[in-house]
Motif scaffolding. Structure first.
Motif, PDB file in Angstrom:
ATOM      1  N   TRP A 141       0.973  -1.224  -0.030  1.00 24.10           N
ATOM      2  CA  TRP A 141      -0.028   0.004   0.054  1.00 24.10           C
ATOM      3  C   TRP A 141       0.912   1.441   0.082  1.00 24.10           C
ATOM      4  N   LEU A 142       1.863   1.077   0.825  1.00 22.77           N
ATOM      5  CA  LEU A 142       2.791   2.421   0.974  1.00 22.77           C
ATOM      6  C   LEU A 142       3.648   2.679  -0.327  1.00 22.77           C
ATOM      7  N   SER A 171       2.738   1.590  -3.313  1.00 20.16           N
ATOM      8  CA  SER A 171       1.874   1.854  -4.895  1.00 20.16           C
ATOM      9  C   SER A 171       0.798   2.679  -4.661  1.00 20.16           C
ATOM     10  N   ARG A 172       0.357   2.851  -3.233  1.00 17.35           N
ATOM     11  CA  ARG A 172      -0.842   3.569  -3.100  1.00 17.35           C
ATOM     12  C   ARG A 172      -0.761   4.773  -2.355  1.00 17.35           C
ATOM     13  N   SER A 173       0.528   5.365  -2.014  1.00 17.72           N
ATOM     14  CA  SER A 173       0.717   6.536  -1.169  1.00 17.72           C
ATOM     15  C   SER A 173       1.552   7.469  -2.201  1.00 17.72           C
ATOM     16  N   ALA A 174       1.390   8.829  -1.477  1.00 20.05           N
ATOM     17  CA  ALA A 174       2.270   9.581  -2.109  1.00 20.05           C
ATOM     18  C   ALA A 174       3.661   9.588  -1.859  1.00 20.05           C
ATOM     19  N   TRP A 175       4.073   9.049  -0.819  1.00 18.35           N
ATOM     20  CA  TRP A 175       5.180   8.772  -0.301  1.00 18.35           C
ATOM     21  C   TRP A 175       5.906   7.756  -1.513  1.00 18.35           C
ATOM     22  N   ARG A 222       4.994   7.054  -4.390  1.00 19.32           N
ATOM     23  CA  ARG A 222       5.100   7.753  -5.787  1.00 19.32           C
ATOM     24  C   ARG A 222       6.561   8.635  -5.766  1.00 19.32           C
ATOM     25  N   ILE A 240       1.348  15.304  -5.659  1.00 19.95           N
ATOM     26  CA  ILE A 240       1.998  14.305  -5.107  1.00 19.95           C
ATOM     27  C   ILE A 240       2.974  14.693  -4.082  1.00 19.95           C
ATOM     28  N   PRO A 261       1.445  12.289   3.154  1.00 17.03           N
ATOM     29  CA  PRO A 261       1.939  11.464   2.291  1.00 17.03           C
ATOM     30  C   PRO A 261       1.766  10.054   2.241  1.00 17.03           C
ATOM     31  N   TRP A 262       0.917   9.454   3.247  1.00 17.87           N
ATOM     32  CA  TRP A 262       0.468   8.106   3.158  1.00 17.87           C
ATOM     33  C   TRP A 262      -0.838   7.685   2.541  1.00 17.87           C
ATOM     34  N   THR A 263      -1.206   8.593   1.963  1.00 17.84           N
ATOM     35  CA  THR A 263      -2.415   8.625   1.087  1.00 17.84           C
ATOM     36  C   THR A 263      -2.322   9.104  -0.232  1.00 17.84           C
ATOM     37  N   LEU A 264      -2.930   8.704  -1.203  1.00 23.49           N
ATOM     38  CA  LEU A 264      -3.143   9.166  -2.738  1.00 23.49           C
ATOM     39  C   LEU A 264      -4.483   9.408  -3.086  1.00 23.49           C
TER      40      LEU A 264
END
Lengths: 312, 314, 523
Positions: free
Chosen positions: B178-179, B181-185, B187, C379, C385-388
């Motif tokens: 999740w971290l 592939s699915r979080s801003a960090w 990316r 982003i 930062p733990w969300t998207l």
């Protein structure tokens, strides 16, 4: 002088002077012939393997399988009886051929298949180690004593190990004045420029691997001559040592910058540090730690120094 | 197919099943519930160390963490020393271990991202310091080295047939996937690895991202070493050494490319299972360490070449 | 239209020089080349006779460089034929081209920075004694000789990496000369050179042509073209727009109209716009050797052009303001606050955004999709930062694609598959995710076709109308004249001219660009 400064050898020479002074103070009779011969025969394999790494690094590649390769050649020498191949000299010749073959495989994988050398040689290193273990599962076996005798012999009062080192440096000096050596540096310095200038980049890198592994072969024979037995783990430490020596010697891991003389200095610094730690009477449990610290300190010193003198 | 995000894990799982079938044919009884549970346990450790490499390689700049072995040993020895066999102190040991791992990771990250030391050199050098320091510490202090019964239970027991280590791994893997592939960090991490200049110019704190990657690697490696202590029963020098090579192998096979920018942990987790099954099959047919090393190296080379081909096609 | 063979008009005065096969050194017919979705060359013809200098002209992105790299064997064409001295030429490598005597000196020299100058000159063509050992004495002597011919007395022992841009350019030219070319291609050889060096280079070119060597000379400077070239070929959008033999005076108007393809281009006077408060102010800003004390002031909603010769610090200045280069001295004021950014993030948070020089390497993640690129700024600046926020990012991308008229199959398409102009729109579009106060654009229309070019300026105008300030560095003065409220001229790392209104003319800008500050003083 300017060439020296550009090659980044000055800080490593400084380090060498410091550790030499320490060593001379701590080791009794450091300047006697006996200690000298002793030291030279201990340092020779390290120097050879560090030179090998240096040549490969100069071409902007890396080889993390040098240590495993040393083990494999050592185990080869311990497994194949000299009498079966026509004497110890023939056996040593075969060992060098084996080294060249290993270098050719690495060179092909890196140049023809285009794999990143960092991880590809990591993989081939595992294979070399596996093969070495297959030949010599437990440390042991014997290596023809002639090889040991040759190594501890002298020619015109010059110890053979010193001769080998001199020969290796001579080989490099010759190559360095040859078109080939300059092309290795050019390819490492700027592969695009080298390509545009019509230099066959892949071929040059391949040759760098071959030359490097020839030295690895010599180094492995030297180690085997000292231990006279086979051990699949004998070369493991040399991978780290060679990379560290290259960096301490002022050779940029980005290629093109530095000279094998730097690697020689780097190898000597590391070797003498081990000496100093030993003769300083530091308890054995602290030796690994100090060695690690010295490497880190030296690396830090070099990194800062290289940053300071970096060419834009 | 193999390059897409689902194709890789699917291929690796298919290969795993094929290996299991081959194992069953060669050695009847190779596929048993107990066997599979045991393999999951081993795969969990490999998977954890694979996560370390996944994160730092994705961060780019020839990223690599060769200190995972030393950090794992540090985590195990420090954890064991603090808990001193008592269940009550287990959590303290775990926290201290992970904290120490984060600390070493921080040093790695500073060296790589701030000073610009090549990761290979930085992590190797630091690992020699940690290893050396551990020799000193163990020799001078003679600390307790046994895992507490609670830790042994966690690392060894099963819950409804599923080994609890595997459950811990599954939890961490879920968070990691999740971290990454699915979080801003995640990316930010991957873009920093793929193109640090664009990432920086687009507002990424690339140094911080890279330092965090090495810290994460250190923390997970130390946790791995701590759990390993429970699995083996005690901590010892060289506890984590075997995982340096294997963690890189599973990362590469799982689809992490050394150029950085990709962190497909799902693939790496599947690769950890595949390699575990492969090793156990090789061990079951009496192949020694030598054969395993050769097969590891060759498998890695084959996957590198496949990836190279796929990369060239695009 | 003009690419048909009859555009290759030869003046009646000397018909034989160009048409006689014996005299023809290089003949190029119908060369085409595509890069991804972009047509770089669309059926180009070129003829060069022995002993003559052909001036290759064209705006940025017209295909000059691609054509010269194809002739030099560095790029393989998609179609067309080439002939060298009557024999077909089908080389796929620079080496093969070099064997036929075709040598190129690149605009951006590619040298081995760690090797000394003399070795760089003979890189790949080392002067060796028998056995392959480098003949250092001979090589150094020859290197000194060639450089002397170019009027340089530089120390040939210093590593090439420490040379100035001009020094590196001279080494690149010397390297080409060292290979005894039959056909020499000089790609903007004078861009980094000073006047005296240019004169010596021209003398050297004259000596070559006297020996029958053909030269292709690429330059933006019309004065130089007139001084050295015998023939002219103008390119536009990958085609031949015109080719003729110069006879005495250079018809600059004709060249300009062929280059822009818009002979009736009239300068549209900028409507005077109300400007807001000062948003950015630089006082004596210094950074490295490129930015040496810049004073400037930008106001809200203003479109300001940054002009000057190549490499006067324009791109670097933008990078300093964007926080990408460290400030060595002076003050950068944002509103009423002095700021010292340590990285671009610090300035982006203040709404100062950079559209960098090199789209693919600095502006985009070339391996990612259009949508991924458009959403990345959000982003990078994420508070959690733990969300998207995938849905929000999707909407953002779709809205930006619509707003900037980005021609794409959809947000999932790879950004590298877009044309240059649309890629540039993505680079600008990614900043729409934030509140842009100041948009810094570094050569935003490089390699962009005319249509997309006007669209890009329309976007900038629209943003400015909404209160964004734009500072644009463009290598083409015409572009700036058309779209800017005010033009600043840089010379050797300083602002030497600040022109607006009626004072904003090409001659005054050029005067300032050449460092004649008195003529380019404040209007």
């Amino acid at each position: 002088m300017r060439a020296l400064r550009h090659a980044g050898v000055i800080p490593s020479l400084l380090m060498l002077v410091v550790v030499l002074a320490l060593n001379a103070r701590l080791q009794h009779h450091f300047f006697s012939m006996l200690s000298f011969e002793d030291n030279v025969s201990t340092f020779t394999p390290t120097i050879l393997i560090c030179l090998a790494q240096a040549i490969i690094v100069l071409s902007r590649e890396l080889d993390l399988s040098l240590g495993a390769g040393v083990s494999l050649i050592n185990c080869f020498l311990a497994t194949v009886p000299a009498s079966a191949v026509g004497g110890p000299w023939a056996l040593m010749g075969l060992a060098l051929l084996l080294a060249l073959a290993l270098g050719a495989i690495n060179g092909l994988i890196v140049t023809v298949f285009g794999l990143p050398s960092l991880i590809a040689t990591f993989a081939t290193g595992a294979v070399w180690y596996g093969l070495a273990l297959t030949m010599v599962p437990q440390p042991g076996g014997t290596i023809d004593e002639t090889i040991g005798n040759v190594y501890s012999d002298t020619v015109f009062h010059i110890p053979v190990p010193l001769l080998i080192v001199l020969a290796a440096m001579l080989i490099w000096t010759v190559i360095g004045r040859h078109r080939l050596g300059r092309r290795i540096v050019a390819v490492g310095s700027n592969p695009v420029a080298a390509f545009q200038a019509g230099i066959p980049v892949a071929g040059v890198k391949f040759i760098a691997y071959l030359v490097g592994w020839l030295l690895v072969g010599l180094g492995a024979i030297a180690i085997s001559a000292q231990t006279l037995s086979g051990d699949a783990g004998v070369g493991t430490a040399y991978t780290l040592t060679s990379v560290a020596a290259v960096v301490i010697g002022g050779i940029s891991l980005a290629g093109g910058r530095g000279t094998p003389w730097g690697a020689l200095v780097g190898a000597l610094v590391l070797g003498i540090v081990a000496n100093v730690i030993y003769f300083a009477g530091i308890p054995s449990i602290w030796q690994e730690f100090f060695k690690g610290l010295v490497i880190v300190a030296a690396l830090g010193f070099m990194v800062i120094e290289q940053r300071r003198t970096a060419i834009a | 197919m193999i390059g897409s995000s689902w194709g890789r894990p699917a291929l690796l799982l298919a290969l795993t099943i094929a290996l299991l079938v081959v194992g069953q044919l060669v050695l009847p009884g190779f596929i048993g519930l107990g066997q599979i549970a045991n393999q999951l346990k081993i795969a969990a450790f490999l998977g954890l160390f694979g996560l370390c490499q996944t994160v730092v390689i994705a961060a780019g700049g020839q990223g690599l963490d060769l200190s995972v072995g030393a950090i794992a040993t540090l985590g195990g020895i420090l954890g064991a020393a603090l808990m001193a066999g008592s269940n009550a102190m287990t959590i303290v040991g775990a926290v201290a271990a992970v904290g120490a791992g984060l600390g070493v990771g921080l040093l790695n990250g500073m060296g790589v991202a701030v000073l610009g030391v090549p990761p290979l050199v930085m992590t190797l050098a630091l690992s020699s310091v940690v290893d050396g320091g551990l020799i000193v510490g163990v020799s001078l202090a003679h600390p307790a080295d046994a895992a507490s019964p609670g830790l042994v239970a966690i690392a060894g027991r099963s819950l409804y047939g599923v080994p609890s280590v595997a459950l811990i791994w599954a939890g961490i893997a879920a968070i990691a996937i999740w971290l990454l592939s699915r979080s801003a960090w995640g990316r930010q991490l991957c873009r920093t690895g793929a193109n640090p200049v664009t990432a920086r110019l687009s507002g990424t704190h690339t140094v911080r991202v890279r330092v965090m990657a090495y810290m994460l690697s250190g923390g997970v490696a130390a946790l791995g070493g701590f759990l390993l202590t429970g699995y083996v029963g005690q901590a010892f020098l060289g506890l984590g050494n075997a995982y340096v090579l294997t963690s890189i192998v599973v990362a590469a096979i799982g689809g992490v490319t050394l150029a950085g920018g990709k962190a497909p942990y799902g693939g790496v987790a599947c690769a950890a299972i595949l390699m575990t099954v492969l090793v156990s099959l090789l061990t079951a047919i009496n192949m020694g360490e030598n054969g395993r090393q050769i097969i590891f190296g060759l498998t890695l080379l084959v996957f590198l070449m496949i990836d190279r081909r796929l990369g060239a096609q695009r | 239209m003009l690419s048909s063979p009859d555009a290759l008009v030869t003046p009646a005065g000397e018909p034989s020089r160009l048409s006689s096969p014996a005299e023809t050194l290089l003949g190029v017919r119908g060369i085409t080349k595509r890069f991804g979705g972009v047509v770089a060359l669309d059926g180009v013809d070129l003829t060069l006779a022995r002993g003559r200098v052909l001036g290759l002209l064209g705006a940025n992105g017209s295909g000059k460089s691609t054509l010269s790299r194809i002739i030099a064997g560095e790029v393989v064409p998609d179609g067309g034929t080439m002939e060298m001295a009557g024999a077909p030429l089908s080389h796929a490598s620079p080496q093969a081209a070099a064997r036929r005597g075709i040598i190129i000196a690149h605009q951006h020299p590619s040298l081995a920075p760690d090797m000394p100058v003399w070795e760089n000159i003979f890189l790949g063509a080392e002067i060796c004694a028998p056995g392959g050992f480098i003949n250092r004495g001979e090589a150094r002597r020859r290197a000194t000789g060639i450089l002397a011919e170019l009027g340089s007395t530089m120390d040939i022992g210093q590593p090439a990496g420490v040379l100035t841009a001009a020094g590196q350019q001279l080494v690149e030219i010397a390297r080409a000369l060292a290979r005894s070319p039959r056909l020499l291609i000089l790609d903007e050889p004078t861009a980094a050179l000073a006047g005296a060096e240019v004169a010596k280079l021209f003398a050297a070119i004259r000596r070559l042509t006297a020996k029958g060597i053909g030269v292709i000379f690429i330059s933006h400077r019309l004065g130089e073209i007139g001084a050295i070239c015998d023939d002219i070929l103008v390119m536009r959008n990958g085609r031949t727009a015109g080719a003729w033999t110069t006879s005495g005076r250079l018809d600059e108007a004709r060249i300009l109209s062929l280059m822009t393809g818009d002979p009736d281009a009239v300068l549209r006077p900028m409507a005077a716009r109300a400007l807001g408060d000062t948003i950015l102010k630089l006082q004596g800003l210094r950074a490295g050797s490129a930015v040496r004390g810049v004073d400037l002031e930008l106001r809200r909603g203003e479109i300001v052009g940054l002009a000057g010769l190549q490499g006067q610090g324009q791109a670097e200045l933008l990078e300093v303001i964007a926080g990408h280069r460290r400030i060595d001295g002076g003050t950068l004021w944002h509103r009423d606050r002095a700021v010292t950014p340590s990285l671009p993030r610090d300035m982006i948070r203040r709404g100062v955004c950079l559209v960098p020089d090199d789209r693919l390497r600095q502006g985009l993640f070339s391996g990612e999709s259009v949508g991924e690129n458009l959403g990345y700024v959000k982003i990078a600046l994420a508070k959690r930062p733990w969300t998207l926020p995938l849905a929000e990012l999707g909407q953002l991308a779709a809205a930006t694609i619509r707003r900037l008229l980005i021609k794409t199959e959809g947000p999932e398409q790879l950004v590298s598959a877009l044309s240059g102009g649309n890629q540039q729109k993505v680079v600008i579009g990614k900043w729409l995710a934030t509140d842009i106060e100041v948009l810094l654009l570094s050569d935003p229309t490089k390699g962009v076709d005319i249509h997309a070019r006007s669209e890009i300026y329309a976007i900038i105008g629209e943003l400015a109308a909404a209160g964004t300030t734009a500072l644009i560095f463009a290598s083409e003065i015409q572009e700036l004249l058309l779209h800017c409220d005010r033009i600043l001229v840089m010379y050797e790392g300083r602002i030497v001219g600040n022109l607006s209104g009626a004072a904003m003319t090409e001659p005054r800008i050029m005067a300032a660009a050449f460092g004649r500050a008195s003529e380019g003083a404040d209007a």
